[in-house]
Write a protein that holds these residues in place. Structure first.
Motif, PDB file in Angstrom:
ATOM      1  N   HIS A  41       0.864  -1.187   0.000  1.00 50.70           N
ATOM      2  CA  HIS A  41       0.000   0.000   0.000  1.00 50.70           C
ATOM      3  C   HIS A  41       0.898   1.234   0.000  1.00 50.70           C
ATOM      4  CE1 HIS A  41      -3.551  -2.423   1.129  1.00 50.70           C
ATOM      5  NE2 HIS A  41      -2.712  -3.072   1.909  1.00 50.70           N
ATOM      6  N   VAL A  42       0.445   2.268  -0.704  1.00 50.78           N
ATOM      7  CA  VAL A  42       1.124   3.561  -0.659  1.00 50.78           C
ATOM      8  C   VAL A  42       0.056   4.644  -0.697  1.00 50.78           C
ATOM      9  CG1 VAL A  42       3.274   2.788  -1.732  1.00 50.78           C
ATOM     10  CG2 VAL A  42       1.386   3.629  -3.168  1.00 50.78           C
ATOM     11  N   VAL A 227      -5.358   6.130   0.063  1.00 49.67           N
ATOM     12  CA  VAL A 227      -4.379   5.057   0.188  1.00 49.67           C
ATOM     13  C   VAL A 227      -4.672   4.054  -0.922  1.00 49.67           C
ATOM     14  CG1 VAL A 227      -3.479   3.216   1.646  1.00 49.67           C
ATOM     15  CG2 VAL A 227      -4.153   5.396   2.666  1.00 49.67           C
ATOM     16  N   LEU A 228      -3.629   3.643  -1.661  1.00 56.39           N
ATOM     17  CA  LEU A 228      -3.789   2.756  -2.806  1.00 56.39           C
ATOM     18  C   LEU A 228      -3.058   1.431  -2.568  1.00 56.39           C
ATOM     19  CD1 LEU A 228      -3.073   5.417  -5.573  1.00 56.39           C
ATOM     20  CD2 LEU A 228      -5.302   4.717  -4.678  1.00 56.39           C
ATOM     21  N   PRO A 229      -3.743   0.314  -2.720  1.00 55.38           N
ATOM     22  CA  PRO A 229      -5.203   0.184  -2.733  1.00 55.38           C
ATOM     23  C   PRO A 229      -5.747   0.386  -1.321  1.00 55.38           C
ATOM     24  CG  PRO A 229      -4.220  -1.974  -2.729  1.00 55.38           C
ATOM     25  CD  PRO A 229      -3.072  -1.003  -2.796  1.00 55.38           C
ATOM     26  N   ASP A 230      -7.040   0.651  -1.222  1.00 51.32           N
ATOM     27  CA  ASP A 230      -7.616   0.922   0.100  1.00 51.32           C
ATOM     28  C   ASP A 230      -8.099  -0.342   0.803  1.00 51.32           C
ATOM     29  OD1 ASP A 230      -9.759   0.366  -1.511  1.00 51.32           O
ATOM     30  OD2 ASP A 230     -11.010   2.015  -0.792  1.00 51.32           O
ATOM     31  N   LEU A 238      -8.512  -1.335   4.747  1.00 51.45           N
ATOM     32  CA  LEU A 238      -7.258  -1.212   5.486  1.00 51.45           C
ATOM     33  C   LEU A 238      -7.506  -0.481   6.798  1.00 51.45           C
ATOM     34  CD1 LEU A 238      -4.191  -1.740   5.340  1.00 51.45           C
ATOM     35  CD2 LEU A 238      -3.952   0.537   4.324  1.00 51.45           C
ATOM     36  N   ASP A 239      -7.108  -1.104   7.909  1.00 56.74           N
ATOM     37  CA  ASP A 239      -7.310  -0.526   9.232  1.00 56.74           C
ATOM     38  C   ASP A 239      -6.209   0.508   9.502  1.00 56.74           C
ATOM     39  OD1 ASP A 239      -7.658   0.074  11.906  1.00 56.74           O
ATOM     40  OD2 ASP A 239      -8.107  -1.981  12.488  1.00 56.74           O
TER      41      ASP A 239
END
Length: 578
Positions: A41-42, A227-230, A238-239
Motif C-alpha cells: 500500500h502507498v 491510500v492505494l489500494p484501500d 485497510l485498518d
C-alpha cells in the motif's frame, strides 16, 4: 429525543472512522509485508517523495526506494515494538531523489509494517524531545493541588506548541466532557468550565485516542489523500487505527470549522487503561508542529497520565483502607454480640463508614432502621419494586437516579442514589446505602439536546454550529456508584453473610433443644390425660356435690390445656384425641 436525532446519533456512533482509506496530505504512507519488504500500500501522493508513481511502487521491494541504513533502522524499531502498538519514531533521514529531510515513524499491524513519513524543515525541533519533556515535567511536578496542576499542564503545552488555546478536557462518568483548565490567547474565547455532550466525541473516537496518544490536524481544510489500494489482499478495508496521519471524519472537520479552528492537536491522558481526558489544542490559522515537538508533547503526556493515574490510585487506596478498617470494626462488634443478625441494626453508624455514602438503612421483614441521610420508611414500597426489577443473582445492585426507585423523585428529601446488598432476600432483608442528589448548574457549550444539524430529509448530519454557553440545572441524580464502590459492597456482603451464618448456627441448637423439651412435656401431659380418663371412667357412684366440684376442676384443666397449646404452637385437636 426525536426519531431524526436518534438516527443521527446512531449514524455518528457507527461511523467507521478507522477505515477512512485516506491520510492527511502533510505526510506519506508506505506499507510493506515481511520478510521480503514488498510494498502493498502507498499513499496517492507518494511520487512527490520518491519520484515514483504509486503503481510503480506496489509489489516492489522497499530497498528500491529507501536506503539500506534507513530500512535497517526501521527493522530494528519494529523488532522492539509490540504488534498492534502505537507508531514509534524510527529515524530522521534523507529520502527520495531530492534527499528531503524526513521524520520516519513505524508500527506493525495485521501482518504489515506501516511506514509514515513527514517532511521536516531544517532546524525544526533541534532540541532533544527528552530534554524538553524533562524541563516541562519539572515545572509542573511540584504541588498537590489538582486544579493548579491542570492549569500548569495547559500552560506548558501552550508554551511548547504555540497554539492559541490549550485546554485540559476531562471525561465524566457519562462520557460527557468538561474543560477543567485552560491557557489561551486573550483574543480567543474561553471554554473554561463548559461541558460538552458525549456525542461530541463518540465512542469509536475515544477508542482511537487510546491507540494514538498524539493526533495532529495541521490544516482542518485539507483534501484527504487516498491510500492505494484501500483494501487488503483479503478484500477488507485497510485498518488505519494506529496511524498518526489517518484522515479524520468529515463531521469532525466541520465541527472544527464551526468553532473557528483551523488547526488542532490532542494529547491523550490515559489512567487505568481508560481515556481519562485530553489536552486539546486549537489554533486560528494553519499550524504545522514539528515531529520533535510532538515527541516532547507525547512524553509530557505520558507523565501527565501517570500523575493522574497515581492520584486516582492514592485516592482509591485511601478509601479502601478506611472501608477495610470499618469492616474490621463491624466484624468485631458483631462477633462480640453473639447474634450478628440481630445486632446489625444497632451498628448502622459503623456500616455507613464501609462505603462512600450519605446514609444507610436496614430493611428486615418490613422493619426500617436508618442512619445518616436516608429516605423515610414510606419509600419501602418503591424500593421493593425497584429491587424486584433490578436484583439478580444475589449481587449488589445500584442506581444513581431517583426516578428508578421513586415514582415521585421530588419526594425523596434530596436522596437519589441507592446501592442495595441482599442479605437474606427470602426474608426480605436488605442493607441499603444512599447518596444525595448532586444539584448542578451546568454550562454547556451549546444545547446538549441539539448535537447535530440534520437536513430536511434526514440523510445528512453535520455538527452543531453554536457553542455559546447554555445553562441547565440538573437534579435527580447522585454521584454514580463506581466499580470500586461495588467491590467494597461485595466485600461487606461477605462479612455480613458470614456473621449471619454464625448467628443462625448458634440459634439452631437452642431452637432444637426448646422444641425437644416441648415434645417431652407434651408427651407427659398426654400420659397424665390418659390416666385421668381411666380414673373418670371408674367414678360411677359420685354424689351430685362431688360431681359439681369435679366439673369445675375439669373446666380449669381445659383452660390450662388451651393456654399450653397456644403457647407451644401445638394442635389442641391432637390433645383432644387422647
Amino acid at each position: 429525543m426525536t426519531p431524526e436525532l436518534q438516527r443521527a446519533l446512531q449514524t455518528c456512533a457507527s461511523e467507521p472512522i478507522h477505515l477512512s482509506g485516506a491520510i492527511q496530505p502533510h505526510g506519506y504512507l508506505i506499507s510493506c509485508r515481511l520478510p521480503d519488504w514488498s510494498i502493498h500500500h502507498v499513499s496517492a501522493n507518494i511520487e512527490a517523495l520518491t519520484g515514483a508513481p504509486p503503481e510503480a511502487m506496489l509489489r516492489q521491494p522497499l530497498r528500491e526506494f529507501l536506503t539500506g541504513d534507513v530500512i535497517q533502522t526501521i527493522a530494528e524499531t519494529v523488532g522492539f515494538s509490540d504488534p498492534g502498538g502505537p507508531a514509534q519514531r524510527a529515524a530522521v533521514a534523507n529520502i527520495g531523489p531530492l534527499a528531503a529531510l524526513c521524520e520516519v515513524s513505524v508500527h506493525a499491524a495485521d501482518g504489515l509494517v506501516h511506514i509514515e513519513v513527514e517532511p521536516q524543515q531544517r532546524g525544526a525541533g533541534d532540541r532533544s524531545p527528552t530534554v524538553v519533556a524533562q524541563t516541562m515535567i519539572a515545572r509542573v511536578a511540584q504541588g498537590e493541588d489538582e486544579e493548579a496542576f491542570h492549569e500548569r499542564v495547559a500552560e506548558q503545552v501552550r508554551q511548547l506548541t504555540g497554539y492559541d488555546r490549550v485546554m485540559v478536557y476531562r471525561f465524566r462518568h457519562d462520557d460527557a466532557g468538561e474543560v477543567v483548565a485552560e491557557a489561551r490567547d486573550a483574543d480567543v474565547p474561553s471554554y473554561l468550565g463548559l461541558r460538552y455532550p458525549a456525542s461530541d466525541i463518540p465512542a469509536q473516537a475515544r477508542r482511537l485516542y487510546l491507540h494514538n496518544r498524539i493526533r495532529v490536524i495541521p490544516d482542518a481544510c485539507y483534501a484527504p489523500v487516498p491510500v492505494l489500494p484501500d483494501r487488503t489482499a483479503g478484500g477488507q478495508p485497510l485498518d488505519l487505527s494506529q496511524m498518526s496521519l489517518r484522515s479524520v471524519s468529515p463531521v469532525h472537520l466541520e465541527y472544527l470549522a464551526n468553532m473557528g479552528v483551523a488547526a488542532s492537536m490532542s494529547i491523550s491522558i490515559v489512567a487505568g487503561g481508560r481515556l481519562w481526558g485530553l489536552i486539546a489544542c486549537h489554533h486560528r490559522q494553519v499550524r504545522h508542529v514539528p515531529p520533535g515537538v510532538r515527541a516532547a508533547a507525547d512524553l509530557f503526556g505520558l507523565f501527565v497520565s501517570m500523575r493522574v493515574a497515581a492520584r486516582e490510585q492514592q485516592q482509591a487506596a485511601r478509601i479502601e483502607d478506611d472501608a477495610r478498617g470499618a469492616r474490621d470494626a463491624l466484624a468485631l462488634r458483631l462477633s462480640q454480640s453473639g447474634n450478628g443478625r440481630a445486632a446489625l441494626a444497632g451498628e448502622l453508624d459503623v456500616v455507613l463508614r464501609t462505603l462512600p455514602a450519605d446514609g444507610a438503612a436496614l430493611l428486615q421483614a418490613g422493619r426500617w432502621q436508618a442512619a445518616g441521610r436516608a429516605p423515610a420508611a414510606a419509600a419501602i414500597a418503591g424500593l421493593d419494586a425497584w429491587l424486584a426489577r433490578a436484583a439478580h443473582g444475589g449481587a449488589p445492585v445500584a442506581t444513581s437516579r431517583a426516578d428508578d426507585w421513586c415514582a415521585q423523585p421530588g419526594s425523596t428529601d434530596g436522596i437519589a442514589g441507592v446501592l442495595a446488598l441482599p442479605l437474606d432476600p427470602a426474608r426480605g432483608e436488605w442493607l441499603l446505602f444512599f447518596r444525595c442528589e448532586q444539584v448542578e448548574d451546568v454550562r454547556w457549550a451549546g444545547r446538549p439536546d441539539e448535537p447535530f444539524v440534520i437536513d430536511a430529509d434526514g440523510t445528512r448530519i453535520g455538527p452543531r454550529a453554536s457553542f455559546a454557553a447554555w445553562n441547565e440545572t440538573v437534579r435527580g441524580a447522585s454521584e454514580p456508584w463506581s466499580d470500586a464502590d461495588l467491590r467494597m459492597a461485595a466485600r461487606l456482603q461477605l462479612v455480613l453473610r458470614d456473621h449471619y451464618r454464625t448467628a443462625d448456627a448458634r440459634i439452631a441448637p437452642h431452637e432444637e433443644l426448646r422444641a425437644r423439651r416441648g415434645r417431652l412435656e407434651l408427651d407427659d401431659h398426654r400420659s397424665r390425660l390418659r390416666q385421668m380418663s381411666e380414673l373418670l371412667e371408674s367414678l360411677v357412684h359420685v354424689s351430685p356435690a362431688e360431681t359439681e366440684v369435679l366439673a369445675e376442676r375439669i373446666s380449669r384443666l381445659e383452660q390450662d390445656l388451651q393456654r399450653l397449646a397456644l403457647a407451644s404452637g401445638s394442635d389442641l385437636g391432637a390433645l383432644a384425641t387422647v
